[in-house]
Design a protein around this motif. Sequence first.
Motif, PDB file in Angstrom:
ATOM      1  N   LEU A  98       4.293   9.009  -8.000  1.00 42.01           N
ATOM      2  CA  LEU A  98       2.912   8.916  -8.226  1.00 42.01           C
ATOM      3  C   LEU A  98       2.908   9.105  -9.741  1.00 42.01           C
ATOM      4  O   LEU A  98       1.945   8.873 -10.341  1.00 42.01           O
ATOM      5  N   SER A  99       4.181   8.043  -9.749  1.00 43.19           N
ATOM      6  CA  SER A  99       4.330   8.707 -11.734  1.00 43.19           C
ATOM      7  C   SER A  99       3.333   7.227 -11.662  1.00 43.19           C
ATOM      8  O   SER A  99       3.490   5.688 -11.883  1.00 43.19           O
ATOM      9  N   GLY A 100       2.746   7.394 -12.716  1.00 46.85           N
ATOM     10  CA  GLY A 100       1.439   6.316 -13.200  1.00 46.85           C
ATOM     11  C   GLY A 100       0.177   6.365 -12.263  1.00 46.85           C
ATOM     12  O   GLY A 100      -0.510   4.956 -12.657  1.00 46.85           O
ATOM     13  N   PHE A 101       0.244   6.450 -10.882  1.00 42.14           N
ATOM     14  CA  PHE A 101      -0.884   7.344 -10.484  1.00 42.14           C
ATOM     15  C   PHE A 101      -1.679   7.833 -10.743  1.00 42.14           C
ATOM     16  O   PHE A 101      -0.617   9.104 -10.474  1.00 42.14           O
ATOM     17  N   GLU A 102      -3.866   7.663 -10.689  1.00 41.65           N
ATOM     18  CA  GLU A 102      -3.935   8.783 -10.317  1.00 41.65           C
ATOM     19  C   GLU A 102      -4.759   8.727  -9.319  1.00 41.65           C
ATOM     20  O   GLU A 102      -5.737   7.545  -9.073  1.00 41.65           O
TER      21      GLU A 102
ATOM     22  N   PHE B 241      -2.639   3.570  -4.345  1.00 40.76           N
ATOM     23  CA  PHE B 241      -1.675   3.974  -4.084  1.00 40.76           C
ATOM     24  C   PHE B 241      -0.088   3.450  -3.277  1.00 40.76           C
ATOM     25  O   PHE B 241       0.892   2.887  -3.363  1.00 40.76           O
ATOM     26  N   LEU B 242      -0.279   1.959  -2.229  1.00 37.59           N
ATOM     27  CA  LEU B 242       0.205   1.545  -1.202  1.00 37.59           C
ATOM     28  C   LEU B 242       0.399  -0.036  -2.249  1.00 37.59           C
ATOM     29  O   LEU B 242       1.665  -0.175  -2.580  1.00 37.59           O
ATOM     30  N   VAL B 243      -0.671  -0.394  -3.112  1.00 35.03           N
ATOM     31  CA  VAL B 243      -0.712  -1.112  -3.892  1.00 35.03           C
ATOM     32  C   VAL B 243       0.620  -1.227  -5.200  1.00 35.03           C
ATOM     33  O   VAL B 243       1.810  -2.018  -5.471  1.00 35.03           O
TER      34      VAL B 243
ATOM     35  N   LYS C 189       0.892  -6.134   1.446  1.00 32.22           N
ATOM     36  CA  LYS C 189       0.699  -5.996   2.965  1.00 32.22           C
ATOM     37  C   LYS C 189       0.425  -4.656   3.724  1.00 32.22           C
ATOM     38  O   LYS C 189      -0.731  -5.172   4.431  1.00 32.22           O
ATOM     39  N   THR C 190       0.776  -3.743   3.581  1.00 32.82           N
ATOM     40  CA  THR C 190       0.556  -2.446   3.963  1.00 32.82           C
ATOM     41  C   THR C 190      -1.221  -1.711   3.961  1.00 32.82           C
ATOM     42  O   THR C 190      -1.482  -1.469   4.287  1.00 32.82           O
TER      43      THR C 190
ATOM     44  N   VAL D 200       0.805   5.455   4.857  1.00 29.92           N
ATOM     45  CA  VAL D 200       1.197   5.558   3.385  1.00 29.92           C
ATOM     46  C   VAL D 200       2.464   5.822   3.114  1.00 29.92           C
ATOM     47  O   VAL D 200       2.976   5.624   1.904  1.00 29.92           O
ATOM     48  N   SER D 201       3.523   6.280   3.972  1.00 24.87           N
ATOM     49  CA  SER D 201       4.696   6.282   4.277  1.00 24.87           C
ATOM     50  C   SER D 201       5.936   5.620   3.553  1.00 24.87           C
ATOM     51  O   SER D 201       6.849   5.105   3.163  1.00 24.87           O
ATOM     52  N   ALA D 202       4.567   4.008   3.954  1.00 27.07           N
ATOM     53  CA  ALA D 202       5.320   2.441   3.650  1.00 27.07           C
ATOM     54  C   ALA D 202       6.163   2.524   2.203  1.00 27.07           C
ATOM     55  O   ALA D 202       7.088   1.945   2.496  1.00 27.07           O
TER      56      ALA D 202
END
Length: 206
Positions: A10-14, A26-28, A34-35, A69-71
């Motif tokens: 989550l660091s740097g993600f909003e 989130f995945l990128v 690709k996921t 999302v757990s990828a």
Amino acid sequence: MMLHVYEDQLSGFELKGNLKEDVYRFLVHGKCPKTAEHCMKVGEEAGRLARIVGTDPAAAEAAGYLHDVSAVYPNDRRIPIAIQLGIDVLPEEEVFPLIVHQKISKAMAEHIFGIKDVSILNAVGCHTTLKAHSSLLDKVLFVADKIEWDQQGTPPYITELLAQLDISLDHAAFAYIDYLCQRKETLKVVHPWLRDAHEELKRQLF
């Protein structure tokens, strides 16, 4: 709230408030582009199937977007993360940690993306193996994920699965599980949920 477990991811993600876009970003952000594409396709396919079989397309789309999302966690981190999250890890999952990702995705859908709908969470939590007594939404996501598979080339089971889908969603789910069970010697493990789903569907359909 278990957000501390996901601190590094989550660091740097909003979150911006649009589930589809948030999952994709989130995945990128987690270096899984690709996921991200796969999850978008599964969400669309799940929504399409839901409309055909008469269950909530919005819930199906949400489950599809969230299912992988757990990828962001590589295989060698999945068992430790699952244990941190208080997830019951089965012996088969310890042997083949890839499979526990469905349970981690379920937890992340709730903790990170704020999903409260139990039907969505449960579908995400069994999207790889299915399970006995599965709901319509569980089966929609399961089949959508197999249609929009995340490997190279054409799925070897797809012709039979699509033919069976013309009969029913249950027939399509069974076609995929039966394909695996006929080749169980080539599998690292046979997950007990998959085995239970196979036995139940076989009883119900044949």
